[in-house]
Design an enzyme around this catalytic site. Structure first.
Site, mmCIF file in Angstrom:
data_model
loop_
_atom_site.group_PDB
_atom_site.id
_atom_site.type_symbol
_atom_site.label_atom_id
_atom_site.label_comp_id
_atom_site.label_asym_id
_atom_site.label_seq_id
_atom_site.Cartn_x
_atom_site.Cartn_y
_atom_site.Cartn_z
ATOM 1 N N TYR A 1 -8.021 -13.062 7.504
ATOM 2 C CA TYR A 1 -6.803 -13.207 6.694
ATOM 3 C C TYR A 1 -6.638 -14.632 6.173
ATOM 4 O O TYR A 1 -6.014 -14.839 5.127
ATOM 5 C CB TYR A 1 -5.570 -12.751 7.491
ATOM 6 C CG TYR A 1 -5.556 -11.248 7.672
ATOM 7 C CD1 TYR A 1 -5.226 -10.404 6.621
ATOM 8 C CD2 TYR A 1 -5.910 -10.663 8.879
ATOM 9 C CE1 TYR A 1 -5.241 -9.024 6.763
ATOM 10 C CE2 TYR A 1 -5.925 -9.291 9.037
ATOM 11 C CZ TYR A 1 -5.591 -8.468 7.977
ATOM 12 O OH TYR A 1 -5.615 -7.104 8.120
ATOM 13 N N ARG B 1 -14.790 -3.721 4.425
ATOM 14 C CA ARG B 1 -14.500 -2.453 5.072
ATOM 15 C C ARG B 1 -15.700 -1.510 4.992
ATOM 16 O O ARG B 1 -16.170 -0.983 5.975
ATOM 17 C CB ARG B 1 -13.339 -1.838 4.310
ATOM 18 C CG ARG B 1 -12.433 -0.994 5.107
ATOM 19 C CD ARG B 1 -11.405 -0.388 4.182
ATOM 20 N NE ARG B 1 -10.091 -0.946 4.369
ATOM 21 C CZ ARG B 1 -9.174 -0.992 3.411
ATOM 22 N NH1 ARG B 1 -9.455 -0.572 2.194
ATOM 23 N NH2 ARG B 1 -7.990 -1.468 3.655
ATOM 24 N N ARG C 1 0.870 -1.185 0.000
ATOM 25 C CA ARG C 1 0.000 0.000 0.000
ATOM 26 C C ARG C 1 0.902 1.228 0.000
ATOM 27 O O ARG C 1 2.058 1.171 0.422
ATOM 28 C CB ARG C 1 -0.904 -0.008 1.227
ATOM 29 C CG ARG C 1 -1.845 -1.218 1.275
ATOM 30 C CD ARG C 1 -2.925 -1.031 2.316
ATOM 31 N NE ARG C 1 -3.719 -2.231 2.511
ATOM 32 C CZ ARG C 1 -4.803 -2.554 1.800
ATOM 33 N NH1 ARG C 1 -5.217 -1.757 0.834
ATOM 34 N NH2 ARG C 1 -5.475 -3.660 2.050
ATOM 35 N N GLY D 1 -8.185 1.805 -5.102
ATOM 36 C CA GLY D 1 -7.005 2.676 -4.985
ATOM 37 C C GLY D 1 -6.029 2.403 -6.124
ATOM 38 O O GLY D 1 -5.524 3.340 -6.769
ATOM 39 N N THR D 2 -5.804 1.142 -6.396
ATOM 40 C CA THR D 2 -4.873 0.754 -7.470
ATOM 41 C C THR D 2 -5.350 1.274 -8.824
ATOM 42 O O THR D 2 -4.546 1.760 -9.637
ATOM 43 C CB THR D 2 -4.771 -0.789 -7.533
ATOM 44 O OG1 THR D 2 -4.430 -1.261 -6.235
ATOM 45 C CG2 THR D 2 -3.751 -1.244 -8.547
ATOM 46 N N ASP E 1 -13.693 -7.465 -1.213
ATOM 47 C CA ASP E 1 -14.911 -6.863 -0.645
ATOM 48 C C ASP E 1 -16.023 -6.691 -1.693
ATOM 49 O O ASP E 1 -17.137 -6.333 -1.342
ATOM 50 C CB ASP E 1 -14.600 -5.472 -0.067
ATOM 51 C CG ASP E 1 -13.654 -5.532 1.125
ATOM 52 O OD1 ASP E 1 -13.371 -6.639 1.595
ATOM 53 O OD2 ASP E 1 -13.204 -4.463 1.573
ATOM 54 N N MET F 1 -14.420 -10.098 6.165
ATOM 55 C CA MET F 1 -13.936 -8.833 5.611
ATOM 56 C C MET F 1 -15.068 -8.025 4.990
ATOM 57 O O MET F 1 -16.135 -8.552 4.700
ATOM 58 C CB MET F 1 -12.809 -9.084 4.641
ATOM 59 C CG MET F 1 -11.497 -9.106 5.413
ATOM 60 S SD MET F 1 -10.057 -9.245 4.436
ATOM 61 C CE MET F 1 -8.815 -9.075 5.713
ATOM 62 N N GLU G 1 -16.313 -6.500 8.930
ATOM 63 C CA GLU G 1 -15.347 -5.703 9.711
ATOM 64 C C GLU G 1 -15.701 -4.217 9.805
ATOM 65 O O GLU G 1 -15.334 -3.554 10.763
ATOM 66 C CB GLU G 1 -13.942 -5.851 9.121
ATOM 67 C CG GLU G 1 -13.833 -5.349 7.699
ATOM 68 C CD GLU G 1 -12.412 -5.429 7.146
ATOM 69 O OE1 GLU G 1 -12.275 -5.553 5.933
ATOM 70 O OE2 GLU G 1 -11.467 -5.337 7.936
ATOM 71 N N ILE H 1 -9.078 -16.365 5.031
ATOM 72 C CA ILE H 1 -9.931 -16.417 3.838
ATOM 73 C C ILE H 1 -9.229 -15.735 2.666
ATOM 74 O O ILE H 1 -9.194 -16.249 1.544
ATOM 75 C CB ILE H 1 -11.290 -15.744 4.132
ATOM 76 C CG1 ILE H 1 -12.094 -16.604 5.104
ATOM 77 C CG2 ILE H 1 -12.073 -15.482 2.843
ATOM 78 C CD1 ILE H 1 -13.382 -15.978 5.591
#
Ligand SMILES: Nc1ncnc2c1ncn2[C@@H]1O[C@H](COP(=O)(O)OP(=O)(O)OP(=O)(O)O)[C@@H](O)[C@H]1O
Ligand SMILES: O=P(O)(O)OC[C@H]1O[C@](O)(CO)[C@@H](O)[C@@H]1O
Ligand SMILES: [Mg+2]
Length: 518
Positions: free
Chosen positions: A377, A266, A165, A192-193, A221, A264, A320, A379
């Site tokens: 993590y 976010r 990141r 973001g990428t 996600d 997961m 999460e 998963i």
């Protein structure tokens, strides 16, 4: 008569009957005197027998497939696939691949299939792996990738290239691309990428370089809009079943057993929602999009007590990012961010576990047996399953065909079951979210029979609604609605799936990811 509007970000073609093509850039938009070559697939024994193997240059895919008699034809994306002409001579291609952001099942499969696709379909043998995400362009070594090197990697989780990141320095990245003579860049990563890929494309174009920038969207996600679903999502939902099963076995084996599983998600609760729907052992699913509360009438504690009395055990799945507002109320607010600027979340699974335990300890009427499982993590780190492997292969091949055909500044994506090239800004402008007024969330509520978590005041308001609720025809999984859409139709206040939401009377929205009808 078609007309084309081009600004620096969008290339939009208008056609008859409200047809709109949101096109992707092509070298011919900014590179003069281009030479083309016949596609080597024309003489490839595996493909040459396929009738109509090449995609017609005018083929496009509609974003909406549910339409009314008088609907305009709407937004379309360019269909992905091989073209008759290519803009690179195979020997002159120097490609590179980079993976950025968090892990996701299938990353290695995409890497493998880009390398093998370039080699077996187009005879391209110069492919570099960039080590450790964007910063690897200027601060790390590269790895030579051949079909032999990548042969078995799809059986492993993670990414053989490493990821990171932060560290996106556009100037340095483009300098490195230019210095190394790279002319095809394959960028695998999340929102973001893809934002990073978009600015790399802009800089490449500003410098007038004939370098194709192709994005392959990655998000466990499933928070990327427009596309049907992201690769690795099915694998993640499948793997989540193991944690839910364990929580269920533990909970039902003891008196008043409560199993809490954190998954997961976010900002988007898709994994939690689908894992819950798939399992049928889950009593309550909590996601970021659906606010909840703990105490009082209609709250979580009341529901837990009720379920324990009825069944003697229960399973809670929590994404999460759920309930973060409650956490910051009850814990000291931490405003920490990761290297990419994403907010670091506090552990909601641990927090809710403590709150449930405290609640029952105080009550003294019911002794509970509580188990918390955090498989997040585990998963994310698995290799992709069979169907994701096939999906990853098609995404990788689409990217390769697009770059060879001279397209650039695009993300590949499945739209209504067809592979397409989507302009970066359509992928990055908004996030895909579970819409709690959509049918899928209603299905979940009806399968778990959990409360809607409307406050008593909202419940009273709901009871005052005289008209039956308007049926949504089609879900919109994005949290943002076009300004144009807002003006088109009057809006009604809906009560559906236990929640209020302002929606258009017939919500046939543009974005509907993971198809939720029928
Ligand atoms: N607006 C932006 N402009 C340029 N680069 C960006 C931008 N946003 C993020 N990046 C870069 O993209 C890379 C990945 O971003 P990020 O860590 O947010 O992961 P992501 O791609 O969104 O994946 P995930 O879904 O795992 O979060 C990082 O190297 C980051 O610096
Ligand atoms: O701990 P890391 O690797 O920064 O990533 C955690 C985040 O990455 C994601 O898995 C997305 O890739 C989110 O679900 C999660 O919040
Ligand atoms: Mg992201």
């Amino acid at each position: 008569m078609a007309s084309t509007d081009i600004d620096s970000n969008m290339k939009i073609v208008h056609g008859e009957a409200g047809y709109i093509l949101e096109d992707v850039p092509h070298f011919s938009d900014y590179v003069p005197n281009l030479t083309t070559y016949p596609n080597p697939l024309r003489s490839n024994p595996a493909y040459s027998v396929v009738k109509q193997y090449f995609v017609h240059m005018d083929d496009t895919v509609p974003q909406k497939v549910v339409v009314h008699k008088d609907s305009p034809r709407g937004v379309h994306f360019r269909r992905a696939g091989p073209r008759q002409k290519v803009y690179f001579k195979s020997d002159n291609v120097h490609a590179c691949i980079v993976t950025c952001g968090g892990l996701c099942p299938g990353l290695n499969t995409v890497i493998r299939e880009i390398v093998c696709g370039l080699s077996y379909m187009y005879g391209v043998n110069k492919v570099l792996g960039i080590d450790g995400g964007y910063r690897g362009f200027y601060s790390k070594n590269t790895i030579t990738l051949t079909p032999k090197v990548v042969n078995d990697i799809h059986k492993r989780g993670g990414t053989i290239l490493g990821t990171s990141r932060g560290g996106h320095d556009t100037g340095k990245i483009v300098d490195s691309i230019q210095d190394r003579g790279i002319n095809q860049v394959y960028i695998i990563g999340g929102d973001g990428t893809q934002r990073g890929a978009s600015v790399i494309y802009e800089e490449i174009r500003r410098r007038g370089l004939k370098v194709a920038i192709a994005g392959i969207p990655k998000t466990i996600d499933n928070d990327i809009p427009v596309i049907d679903k992201s690769f690795g999502f099915d694998s993640a939902v499948e793997e989540a079943q193991r944690a839910i099963n364990a929580a269920h076995v533990e909970a039902e084996s003891v008196e008043n057993g409560i199993g809490v599983v954190k998954l997961m998600g976010r900002y988007s609760g898709f994994i939690a929602m689908y894992a819950t729907l798939a399992s049928r052992d889950v009593d309550c699913c909590l996601i970021p999009e659906s606010p909840f509360y703990l105490e009082g009438r209609g709250g979580l504690f009341e529901f837990v007590e009720k379920r324990l009395k009825e069944n003697g055990h229960m399973v809670i799945v929590i994404a999460e990012g759920a309930g973060q507002d409650l956490l910051t109320e009850s814990m000291q607010a931490m405003d920490q961010k990761d290297a990419s600027g994403n907010k670091l979340l506090q552990d909601v699974g641990l927090w809710i576990s403590h709150r449930i335990k405290d609640h029952f300890a105080k009550k003294d009427t019911m002794v509970i047996n509580h188990k918390y499982i955090d498989p997040t993590y585990m998963i994310r780190a698995i290799p992709s399953n069979g169907s994701d492997n096939v999906y990853c292969t098609l995404l990788a091949q689409s990217a390769v065909h697009g770059a060879m055909a001279g397209y650039t500044g695009f993300t590949v994506g499945l739209v209504n079951g067809r592979h397409t090239y989507i302009p970066f800004n359509r992928i990055t402008e908004r996030q895909n979210k579970v819409v709690i007024t959509d049918r899928m969330w209603a299905r979940l509520l009806s399968s778990t029979n959990q409360p809607s978590f409307l406050s008593p005041k909202e419940l009273d308001e709901a009871n005052k609604v005289e008209e039956p609720p308007t049926q949504l025809l089609h879900g919109n999984n994005c949290h943002d609605v076009d300004e144009a859409d807002k003006k088109e139709q009057p809006r009604t206040r809906l009560f559906q799936g236990g929640n209020f939401k302002d929606e258009k009377e017939s919500g046939n929205h543009a974005d509907n990811n993971i198809k939720t009808e029928n």
